[in-house]
Design a protein around this motif. Structure first.
Motif, PDB file in Angstrom:
ATOM      1  N   THR A 134       0.850  -1.187   0.000  1.00 42.89           N
ATOM      2  CA  THR A 134       0.000   0.000   0.000  1.00 42.89           C
ATOM      3  C   THR A 134       0.886   1.237   0.000  1.00 42.89           C
ATOM      4  O   THR A 134       2.096   1.154   0.245  1.00 42.89           O
ATOM      5  CB  THR A 134      -0.902   0.015   1.248  1.00 42.89           C
ATOM      6  OG1 THR A 134      -0.069   0.118   2.408  1.00 42.89           O
ATOM      7  CG2 THR A 134      -1.768  -1.223   1.331  1.00 42.89           C
ATOM      8  N   ALA A 135       0.289   2.366  -0.255  1.00 43.01           N
ATOM      9  CA  ALA A 135       1.063   3.619  -0.267  1.00 43.01           C
ATOM     10  C   ALA A 135       1.677   3.879   1.104  1.00 43.01           C
ATOM     11  O   ALA A 135       2.829   4.304   1.215  1.00 43.01           O
ATOM     12  CB  ALA A 135       0.171   4.778  -0.695  1.00 43.01           C
ATOM     13  N   GLY A 136       0.922   3.603   2.160  1.00 49.47           N
ATOM     14  CA  GLY A 136       1.447   3.813   3.505  1.00 49.47           C
ATOM     15  C   GLY A 136       2.613   2.899   3.810  1.00 49.47           C
ATOM     16  O   GLY A 136       3.603   3.304   4.420  1.00 49.47           O
ATOM     17  N   ALA A 137       2.527   1.647   3.382  1.00 46.44           N
ATOM     18  CA  ALA A 137       3.617   0.699   3.610  1.00 46.44           C
ATOM     19  C   ALA A 137       4.861   1.104   2.835  1.00 46.44           C
ATOM     20  O   ALA A 137       5.986   0.969   3.324  1.00 46.44           O
ATOM     21  CB  ALA A 137       3.176  -0.711   3.221  1.00 46.44           C
ATOM     22  N   ARG A 138       4.675   1.625   1.631  1.00 42.13           N
ATOM     23  CA  ARG A 138       5.821   2.118   0.861  1.00 42.13           C
ATOM     24  C   ARG A 138       6.469   3.319   1.541  1.00 42.13           C
ATOM     25  O   ARG A 138       7.684   3.459   1.562  1.00 42.13           O
ATOM     26  CB  ARG A 138       5.376   2.510  -0.560  1.00 42.13           C
ATOM     27  CG  ARG A 138       5.066   1.350  -1.426  1.00 42.13           C
ATOM     28  CD  ARG A 138       4.532   1.835  -2.768  1.00 42.13           C
ATOM     29  NE  ARG A 138       3.952   0.729  -3.485  1.00 42.13           N
ATOM     30  CZ  ARG A 138       4.516   0.183  -4.549  1.00 42.13           C
ATOM     31  NH1 ARG A 138       5.637   0.658  -5.016  1.00 42.13           N
ATOM     32  NH2 ARG A 138       3.932  -0.824  -5.141  1.00 42.13           N
ATOM     33  N   PHE A 139       5.622   4.179   2.092  1.00 43.99           N
ATOM     34  CA  PHE A 139       6.119   5.362   2.796  1.00 43.99           C
ATOM     35  C   PHE A 139       6.951   4.938   4.010  1.00 43.99           C
ATOM     36  O   PHE A 139       8.044   5.436   4.239  1.00 43.99           O
ATOM     37  CB  PHE A 139       4.922   6.225   3.220  1.00 43.99           C
ATOM     38  CG  PHE A 139       5.242   7.667   3.394  1.00 43.99           C
ATOM     39  CD1 PHE A 139       5.468   8.485   2.311  1.00 43.99           C
ATOM     40  CD2 PHE A 139       5.329   8.208   4.665  1.00 43.99           C
ATOM     41  CE1 PHE A 139       5.763   9.817   2.465  1.00 43.99           C
ATOM     42  CE2 PHE A 139       5.625   9.545   4.839  1.00 43.99           C
ATOM     43  CZ  PHE A 139       5.839  10.351   3.734  1.00 43.99           C
ATOM     44  N   ILE A 140       6.422   3.984   4.772  1.00 41.75           N
ATOM     45  CA  ILE A 140       7.147   3.492   5.948  1.00 41.75           C
ATOM     46  C   ILE A 140       8.453   2.834   5.528  1.00 41.75           C
ATOM     47  O   ILE A 140       9.504   3.055   6.142  1.00 41.75           O
ATOM     48  CB  ILE A 140       6.272   2.510   6.754  1.00 41.75           C
ATOM     49  CG1 ILE A 140       5.109   3.253   7.405  1.00 41.75           C
ATOM     50  CG2 ILE A 140       7.092   1.803   7.831  1.00 41.75           C
ATOM     51  CD1 ILE A 140       4.087   2.341   8.052  1.00 41.75           C
ATOM     52  N   ARG A 141       8.410   2.023   4.460  1.00 44.17           N
ATOM     53  CA  ARG A 141       9.619   1.359   3.994  1.00 44.17           C
ATOM     54  C   ARG A 141      10.670   2.375   3.563  1.00 44.17           C
ATOM     55  O   ARG A 141      11.861   2.219   3.846  1.00 44.17           O
ATOM     56  CB  ARG A 141       9.283   0.420   2.826  1.00 44.17           C
ATOM     57  CG  ARG A 141      10.491  -0.374   2.367  1.00 44.17           C
ATOM     58  CD  ARG A 141      10.130  -1.357   1.308  1.00 44.17           C
ATOM     59  NE  ARG A 141       9.671  -0.656   0.101  1.00 44.17           N
ATOM     60  CZ  ARG A 141       9.321  -1.252  -1.022  1.00 44.17           C
ATOM     61  NH1 ARG A 141       9.338  -2.570  -1.091  1.00 44.17           N
ATOM     62  NH2 ARG A 141       8.934  -0.564  -2.064  1.00 44.17           N
ATOM     63  N   GLY A 142      10.240   3.444   2.901  1.00 37.41           N
ATOM     64  CA  GLY A 142      11.186   4.487   2.498  1.00 37.41           C
ATOM     65  C   GLY A 142      11.830   5.163   3.695  1.00 37.41           C
ATOM     66  O   GLY A 142      13.043   5.389   3.721  1.00 37.41           O
TER      67      GLY A 142
ATOM     68  N   CYS B   9       3.567   9.631   9.450  1.00 40.71           N
ATOM     69  CA  CYS B   9       3.181  10.282   8.201  1.00 40.71           C
ATOM     70  C   CYS B   9       2.329   9.374   7.317  1.00 40.71           C
ATOM     71  O   CYS B   9       1.530   9.841   6.514  1.00 40.71           O
ATOM     72  CB  CYS B   9       4.410  10.737   7.430  1.00 40.71           C
ATOM     73  SG  CYS B   9       5.301  12.084   8.218  1.00 40.71           S
ATOM     74  N   ALA B  10       2.508   8.057   7.465  1.00 40.57           N
ATOM     75  CA  ALA B  10       1.739   7.117   6.657  1.00 40.57           C
ATOM     76  C   ALA B  10       0.351   6.902   7.229  1.00 40.57           C
ATOM     77  O   ALA B  10      -0.454   6.178   6.645  1.00 40.57           O
ATOM     78  CB  ALA B  10       2.467   5.787   6.555  1.00 40.57           C
ATOM     79  N   GLY B  11       0.052   7.495   8.337  1.00 38.11           N
ATOM     80  CA  GLY B  11      -1.287   7.384   8.899  1.00 38.11           C
ATOM     81  C   GLY B  11      -1.485   6.152   9.749  1.00 38.11           C
ATOM     82  O   GLY B  11      -2.565   5.567   9.745  1.00 38.11           O
ATOM     83  N   PHE B  12      -0.458   5.726  10.480  1.00 41.22           N
ATOM     84  CA  PHE B  12      -0.561   4.616  11.433  1.00 41.22           C
ATOM     85  C   PHE B  12      -0.913   3.286  10.756  1.00 41.22           C
ATOM     86  O   PHE B  12      -1.622   2.466  11.306  1.00 41.22           O
ATOM     87  CB  PHE B  12      -1.578   4.908  12.544  1.00 41.22           C
ATOM     88  CG  PHE B  12      -1.298   6.163  13.286  1.00 41.22           C
ATOM     89  CD1 PHE B  12      -0.303   6.215  14.230  1.00 41.22           C
ATOM     90  CD2 PHE B  12      -2.019   7.312  13.031  1.00 41.22           C
ATOM     91  CE1 PHE B  12      -0.039   7.379  14.932  1.00 41.22           C
ATOM     92  CE2 PHE B  12      -1.772   8.494  13.720  1.00 41.22           C
ATOM     93  CZ  PHE B  12      -0.777   8.523  14.671  1.00 41.22           C
ATOM     94  N   THR B  13      -0.435   3.080   9.549  1.00 42.57           N
ATOM     95  CA  THR B  13      -0.717   1.817   8.874  1.00 42.57           C
ATOM     96  C   THR B  13       0.267   0.756   9.328  1.00 42.57           C
ATOM     97  O   THR B  13       1.279   1.047   9.961  1.00 42.57           O
ATOM     98  CB  THR B  13      -0.603   1.965   7.343  1.00 42.57           C
ATOM     99  OG1 THR B  13       0.718   2.367   7.016  1.00 42.57           O
ATOM    100  CG2 THR B  13      -1.599   2.970   6.815  1.00 42.57           C
ATOM    101  N   ARG B  14      -0.012  -0.490   8.937  1.00 39.76           N
ATOM    102  CA  ARG B  14       0.905  -1.583   9.286  1.00 39.76           C
ATOM    103  C   ARG B  14       2.106  -1.541   8.354  1.00 39.76           C
ATOM    104  O   ARG B  14       2.062  -1.010   7.263  1.00 39.76           O
ATOM    105  CB  ARG B  14       0.202  -2.918   9.129  1.00 39.76           C
ATOM    106  CG  ARG B  14      -0.877  -3.130  10.155  1.00 39.76           C
ATOM    107  CD  ARG B  14      -1.436  -4.516  10.059  1.00 39.76           C
ATOM    108  NE  ARG B  14      -1.908  -4.764   8.690  1.00 39.76           N
ATOM    109  CZ  ARG B  14      -2.430  -5.893   8.290  1.00 39.76           C
ATOM    110  NH1 ARG B  14      -2.543  -6.879   9.134  1.00 39.76           N
ATOM    111  NH2 ARG B  14      -2.834  -6.049   7.056  1.00 39.76           N
ATOM    112  N   ASP B  15       3.184  -2.166   8.810  1.00 38.73           N
ATOM    113  CA  ASP B  15       4.392  -2.260   7.973  1.00 38.73           C
ATOM    114  C   ASP B  15       4.139  -3.175   6.809  1.00 38.73           C
ATOM    115  O   ASP B  15       3.505  -4.153   6.852  1.00 38.73           O
ATOM    116  CB  ASP B  15       5.566  -2.777   8.786  1.00 38.73           C
ATOM    117  CG  ASP B  15       6.099  -1.738   9.749  1.00 38.73           C
ATOM    118  OD1 ASP B  15       5.719  -0.583   9.611  1.00 38.73           O
ATOM    119  OD2 ASP B  15       6.896  -2.115  10.627  1.00 38.73           O
TER     120      ASP B  15
END
Length: 152
Positions: free
Chosen positions: A15-23, A146-152
């Protein structure tokens, strides 16, 4: 042979949030490595300086002790007449000074090879490890927020 390929379940796209966290995790790893390298170099420089300072103090104390043993006059500090002024006595060094008893003790105990190196190096490595972990954790937390508290 047959053309049948083994079945591997496809991983779902991130997901976009997971990509953000990974970055942000990757940025955190890079920053943690930079902090680690800088901390390691700084720890080594400080530890080497402490060891060389201990060696210089020993050589200065040995010089004054040799003068006292030979009966040569040594100068005392102006503000404290109980302490020897090493620089004025002709034994230049890092400004170490002390009473004749302290001089004898310092001259009798030469520093070992790594005596003054180990403690500053260990403290520096500890601080570096904590700083690196905090650096990574800060970037991971920032990405997660910043990803909105999504999962990794």
């Amino acid at each position: 042979m047959s053309e049948i390929k083994p079945y591997y379940p496809a991983k779902p796209p991130l997901t976009a949030g997971a990509r953000f966290i990974r970055g942000f995790q990757r940025v955190g790893v890079v920053m943690a490595c930079l902090v680690g390298v800088i901390g390691l170099i700084t720890s080594i420089v400080v530890a080497v300086d402490q060891q060389s300072s201990a060696s210089r103090r020993y050589s200065q104390a040995k010089c004054v002790y040799d003068k006292l043993s030979a009966g040569q006059p040594v100068k005392m500090r102006e503000y404290d007449k109980s302490k020897i002024d090493y620089d004025e006595s002709g034994c230049l060094g890092p400004g170490y000074g002390g009473t004749p008893t302290e001089v004898a003790i310092a001259a009798a105990n030469p520093p070992s090879a790594l005596e003054s190196f180990v403690a500053p190096f260990a403290i520096g490595i500890g601080i570096t490890a904590v700083s690196s972990a905090l650096s990574f954790g800060l970037f991971w937390l920032l990405g997660w927020l910043c990803a909105g508290f999504t999962r990794d």
